[in-house]
Design a protein around this motif. Structure first.
Motif, PDB file in Angstrom:
ATOM      1  N   ASP A  21       0.610  -9.041  -0.576  1.00 58.63           N
ATOM      2  CA  ASP A  21       1.662  -8.978  -1.582  1.00 58.63           C
ATOM      3  C   ASP A  21       1.249  -7.946  -2.640  1.00 58.63           C
ATOM      4  OD1 ASP A  21       0.716 -10.746  -4.225  1.00 58.63           O
ATOM      5  OD2 ASP A  21      -0.316 -11.231  -2.360  1.00 58.63           O
ATOM      6  N   ARG A  22       2.160  -7.540  -3.453  1.00 58.40           N
ATOM      7  CA  ARG A  22       1.900  -6.481  -4.449  1.00 58.40           C
ATOM      8  C   ARG A  22       0.845  -6.860  -5.480  1.00 58.40           C
ATOM      9  NH1 ARG A  22       3.427  -1.788  -2.355  1.00 58.40           N
ATOM     10  NH2 ARG A  22       5.478  -1.944  -1.480  1.00 58.40           N
ATOM     11  N   LEU A  23       0.642  -8.158  -5.694  1.00 59.16           N
ATOM     12  CA  LEU A  23      -0.370  -8.587  -6.652  1.00 59.16           C
ATOM     13  C   LEU A  23      -1.746  -8.698  -6.023  1.00 59.16           C
ATOM     14  CD1 LEU A  23       1.673 -11.290  -8.581  1.00 59.16           C
ATOM     15  CD2 LEU A  23       1.206  -8.927  -9.271  1.00 59.16           C
ATOM     16  N   GLY A  24      -1.827  -8.580  -4.694  1.00 59.85           N
ATOM     17  CA  GLY A  24      -3.107  -8.663  -4.008  1.00 59.85           C
ATOM     18  C   GLY A  24      -3.651 -10.079  -3.917  1.00 59.85           C
ATOM     19  N   ILE A  25      -2.741 -11.056  -3.933  1.00 60.27           N
ATOM     20  CA  ILE A  25      -3.169 -12.457  -3.888  1.00 60.27           C
ATOM     21  C   ILE A  25      -3.217 -12.968  -2.453  1.00 60.27           C
ATOM     22  CG2 ILE A  25      -2.562 -14.817  -4.565  1.00 60.27           C
ATOM     23  CD1 ILE A  25      -1.311 -13.518  -7.128  1.00 60.27           C
ATOM     24  N   THR A  26      -2.166 -12.707  -1.698  1.00 56.25           N
ATOM     25  CA  THR A  26      -2.113 -13.195  -0.319  1.00 56.25           C
ATOM     26  C   THR A  26      -2.201 -12.044   0.674  1.00 56.25           C
ATOM     27  OG1 THR A  26       0.312 -13.129  -0.232  1.00 56.25           O
ATOM     28  CG2 THR A  26      -0.709 -15.197  -0.945  1.00 56.25           C
ATOM     29  N   VAL A  27      -2.918 -12.300   1.748  1.00 56.80           N
ATOM     30  CA  VAL A  27      -3.089 -11.323   2.825  1.00 56.80           C
ATOM     31  C   VAL A  27      -2.672 -12.008   4.122  1.00 56.80           C
ATOM     32  CG1 VAL A  27      -4.778  -9.954   4.118  1.00 56.80           C
ATOM     33  CG2 VAL A  27      -4.995 -10.168   1.644  1.00 56.80           C
ATOM     34  N   HIS A  28      -1.983 -11.273   4.973  1.00 54.91           N
ATOM     35  CA  HIS A  28      -1.525 -11.849   6.237  1.00 54.91           C
ATOM     36  C   HIS A  28      -1.473 -10.779   7.330  1.00 54.91           C
ATOM     37  CE1 HIS A  28       1.904 -10.284   4.013  1.00 54.91           C
ATOM     38  NE2 HIS A  28       2.443 -10.010   5.185  1.00 54.91           N
ATOM     39  N   GLY A  29      -1.720 -11.219   8.546  1.00 58.78           N
ATOM     40  CA  GLY A  29      -1.584 -10.314   9.676  1.00 58.78           C
ATOM     41  C   GLY A  29      -0.123  -9.966   9.872  1.00 58.78           C
ATOM     42  N   ILE A  30       0.147  -8.701  10.183  1.00 63.33           N
ATOM     43  CA  ILE A  30       1.530  -8.258  10.380  1.00 63.33           C
ATOM     44  C   ILE A  30       1.833  -8.056  11.862  1.00 63.33           C
ATOM     45  CG2 ILE A  30       3.200  -6.414   9.948  1.00 63.33           C
ATOM     46  CD1 ILE A  30       1.741  -5.882   7.310  1.00 63.33           C
ATOM     47  N   THR A  31       1.034  -7.207  12.493  1.00 61.35           N
ATOM     48  CA  THR A  31       1.290  -6.871  13.887  1.00 61.35           C
ATOM     49  C   THR A  31       0.030  -6.281  14.500  1.00 61.35           C
ATOM     50  OG1 THR A  31       2.845  -5.753  15.384  1.00 61.35           O
ATOM     51  CG2 THR A  31       2.123  -4.500  13.461  1.00 61.35           C
ATOM     52  N   THR A  32       0.093  -6.078  15.789  1.00 54.72           N
ATOM     53  CA  THR A  32      -0.964  -5.363  16.497  1.00 54.72           C
ATOM     54  C   THR A  32      -0.315  -4.270  17.318  1.00 54.72           C
ATOM     55  OG1 THR A  32      -2.314  -7.368  16.630  1.00 54.72           O
ATOM     56  CG2 THR A  32      -2.875  -5.572  18.139  1.00 54.72           C
ATOM     57  N   ILE A  33      -0.749  -3.049  17.098  1.00 55.10           N
ATOM     58  CA  ILE A  33      -0.246  -1.912  17.872  1.00 55.10           C
ATOM     59  C   ILE A  33      -1.080  -1.802  19.136  1.00 55.10           C
ATOM     60  CG2 ILE A  33      -0.009   0.602  17.947  1.00 55.10           C
ATOM     61  CD1 ILE A  33       0.410   0.537  14.889  1.00 55.10           C
ATOM     62  N   ILE A  34      -0.414  -1.816  20.279  1.00 62.81           N
ATOM     63  CA  ILE A  34      -1.099  -1.553  21.539  1.00 62.81           C
ATOM     64  C   ILE A  34      -1.124  -0.035  21.682  1.00 62.81           C
ATOM     65  CG2 ILE A  34      -1.129  -1.921  24.036  1.00 62.81           C
ATOM     66  CD1 ILE A  34      -1.407  -4.510  22.283  1.00 62.81           C
ATOM     67  N   ALA A 125      -8.800  -9.802  11.907  1.00 62.83           N
ATOM     68  CA  ALA A 125      -9.870  -8.910  11.449  1.00 62.83           C
ATOM     69  C   ALA A 125      -9.321  -7.919  10.418  1.00 62.83           C
ATOM     70  CB  ALA A 125     -10.494  -8.171  12.634  1.00 62.83           C
ATOM     71  N   ALA A 126      -8.110  -7.400  10.653  1.00 61.31           N
ATOM     72  CA  ALA A 126      -7.477  -6.486   9.693  1.00 61.31           C
ATOM     73  C   ALA A 126      -7.249  -7.197   8.359  1.00 61.31           C
ATOM     74  CB  ALA A 126      -6.157  -5.953  10.256  1.00 61.31           C
ATOM     75  N   ALA A 127      -6.865  -8.475   8.419  1.00 66.41           N
ATOM     76  CA  ALA A 127      -6.652  -9.243   7.187  1.00 66.41           C
ATOM     77  C   ALA A 127      -7.969  -9.416   6.425  1.00 66.41           C
ATOM     78  CB  ALA A 127      -6.032 -10.600   7.515  1.00 66.41           C
ATOM     79  N   ILE A 128      -9.050  -9.660   7.147  1.00 71.16           N
ATOM     80  CA  ILE A 128     -10.365  -9.800   6.513  1.00 71.16           C
ATOM     81  C   ILE A 128     -10.777  -8.477   5.852  1.00 71.16           C
ATOM     82  CG2 ILE A 128     -12.832 -10.202   6.942  1.00 71.16           C
ATOM     83  CD1 ILE A 128     -11.839 -12.169   9.222  1.00 71.16           C
ATOM     84  N   ILE A 129     -10.532  -7.379   6.543  1.00 67.58           N
ATOM     85  CA  ILE A 129     -10.828  -6.046   6.000  1.00 67.58           C
ATOM     86  C   ILE A 129     -10.057  -5.829   4.700  1.00 67.58           C
ATOM     87  CG2 ILE A 129     -10.418  -3.567   6.411  1.00 67.58           C
ATOM     88  CD1 ILE A 129     -11.062  -4.268   9.449  1.00 67.58           C
ATOM     89  N   LEU A 130      -8.769  -6.149   4.719  1.00 64.66           N
ATOM     90  CA  LEU A 130      -7.934  -5.962   3.527  1.00 64.66           C
ATOM     91  C   LEU A 130      -8.380  -6.898   2.399  1.00 64.66           C
ATOM     92  CD1 LEU A 130      -5.609  -4.432   2.261  1.00 64.66           C
ATOM     93  CD2 LEU A 130      -4.025  -6.066   3.334  1.00 64.66           C
ATOM     94  N   GLN A 131      -8.742  -8.132   2.720  1.00 65.05           N
ATOM     95  CA  GLN A 131      -9.245  -9.065   1.700  1.00 65.05           C
ATOM     96  C   GLN A 131     -10.516  -8.530   1.040  1.00 65.05           C
ATOM     97  OE1 GLN A 131      -9.487 -12.608   4.146  1.00 65.05           O
ATOM     98  NE2 GLN A 131      -7.893 -13.609   2.940  1.00 65.05           N
ATOM     99  N   GLN A 132     -11.412  -7.966   1.843  1.00 73.93           N
ATOM    100  CA  GLN A 132     -12.648  -7.397   1.294  1.00 73.93           C
ATOM    101  C   GLN A 132     -12.328  -6.258   0.330  1.00 73.93           C
ATOM    102  OE1 GLN A 132     -14.937  -6.266   4.767  1.00 73.93           O
ATOM    103  NE2 GLN A 132     -15.713  -8.332   5.076  1.00 73.93           N
ATOM    104  N   TRP A 133     -11.399  -5.395   0.704  1.00 77.62           N
ATOM    105  CA  TRP A 133     -11.009  -4.265  -0.137  1.00 77.62           C
ATOM    106  C   TRP A 133     -10.402  -4.753  -1.450  1.00 77.62           C
ATOM    107  CZ3 TRP A 133      -6.059  -2.370  -1.576  1.00 77.62           C
ATOM    108  CH2 TRP A 133      -6.053  -1.088  -2.124  1.00 77.62           C
ATOM    109  N   LEU A 134      -9.511  -5.745  -1.348  1.00 78.39           N
ATOM    110  CA  LEU A 134      -8.890  -6.293  -2.562  1.00 78.39           C
ATOM    111  C   LEU A 134      -9.939  -6.897  -3.486  1.00 78.39           C
ATOM    112  CD1 LEU A 134      -5.728  -7.926  -0.981  1.00 78.39           C
ATOM    113  CD2 LEU A 134      -5.737  -6.023  -2.626  1.00 78.39           C
ATOM    114  N   ALA A 135     -10.912  -7.598  -2.906  1.00 76.58           N
ATOM    115  CA  ALA A 135     -11.983  -8.199  -3.717  1.00 76.58           C
ATOM    116  C   ALA A 135     -12.773  -7.114  -4.445  1.00 76.58           C
ATOM    117  CB  ALA A 135     -12.900  -9.037  -2.838  1.00 76.58           C
TER     118      ALA A 135
END
Length: 142
Positions: A21-34, A125-135
């Motif tokens: 979300d724009r506030l950087g509070i919630t992170v969620h998986g969106i999709t996986t590109i094959i 894994a992408a969500a974890i990466i984004l969470q680390q960046w936000l932190a």
């Protein structure tokens, strides 16, 4: 602070993608590109970037356990630099050591088969990466 970022777990076969979300509070998986081709990968990323009004791609860089950059990390850097130029977007890297393992552990604890859900592992894994960046970003503000 407002965040307009996507987290990417870039692999040879798939690219897991997560958003926040724009506030950087919630992170969620969106999709996986094959992965099919460079052009197809870029078209799918461009579509997500435009749809979500994204200005930064946060890409997991798979360092070796000793902190060095191996073959896969160099491939990810090549992908990221090409994507930045092709899409005209900022790219930032996050150390992604063990994010896929962490994603698998989360799935196992939820009773989800990791063998049958490779694309879900990539999204988590992408969500974890984004969470680390936000932190990291939020720490730098304090």
């Amino acid at each position: 602070m407002q965040y307009a970022a996507l987290g990417l777990d870039v692999g040879r076969k798939r690219i897991g993608i997560a958003g926040c979300d724009r506030l950087g509070i919630t992170v969620h998986g969106i999709t996986t590109i094959i992965r099919k081709s460079w052009q197809d990968d870029m078209a799918e990323l461009r579509s997500l970037i435009l749809e979500r009004n994204i200005d930064t791609l946060v890409i997991g860089l798979p360092y070796n356990m000793d902190g060095s950059l191996g073959y896969q990390a160099k491939q990810v850097q090549k992908f990221a630099n090409g994507a930045a130029k092709h899409l005209g977007i900022t790219v930032e890297f996050v150390d992604e050591r063990l994010t896929s393992y962490e994603a698998e552990e989360i799935m196992r604890s939820q009773g989800i088969s990791t063998r049958e859900n490779k694309a879900m592992i990539d999204r988590k894994a992408a969500a974890i990466i984004l969470q680390q960046w936000l932190a990291i970003k939020q720490q730098s503000i304090k």
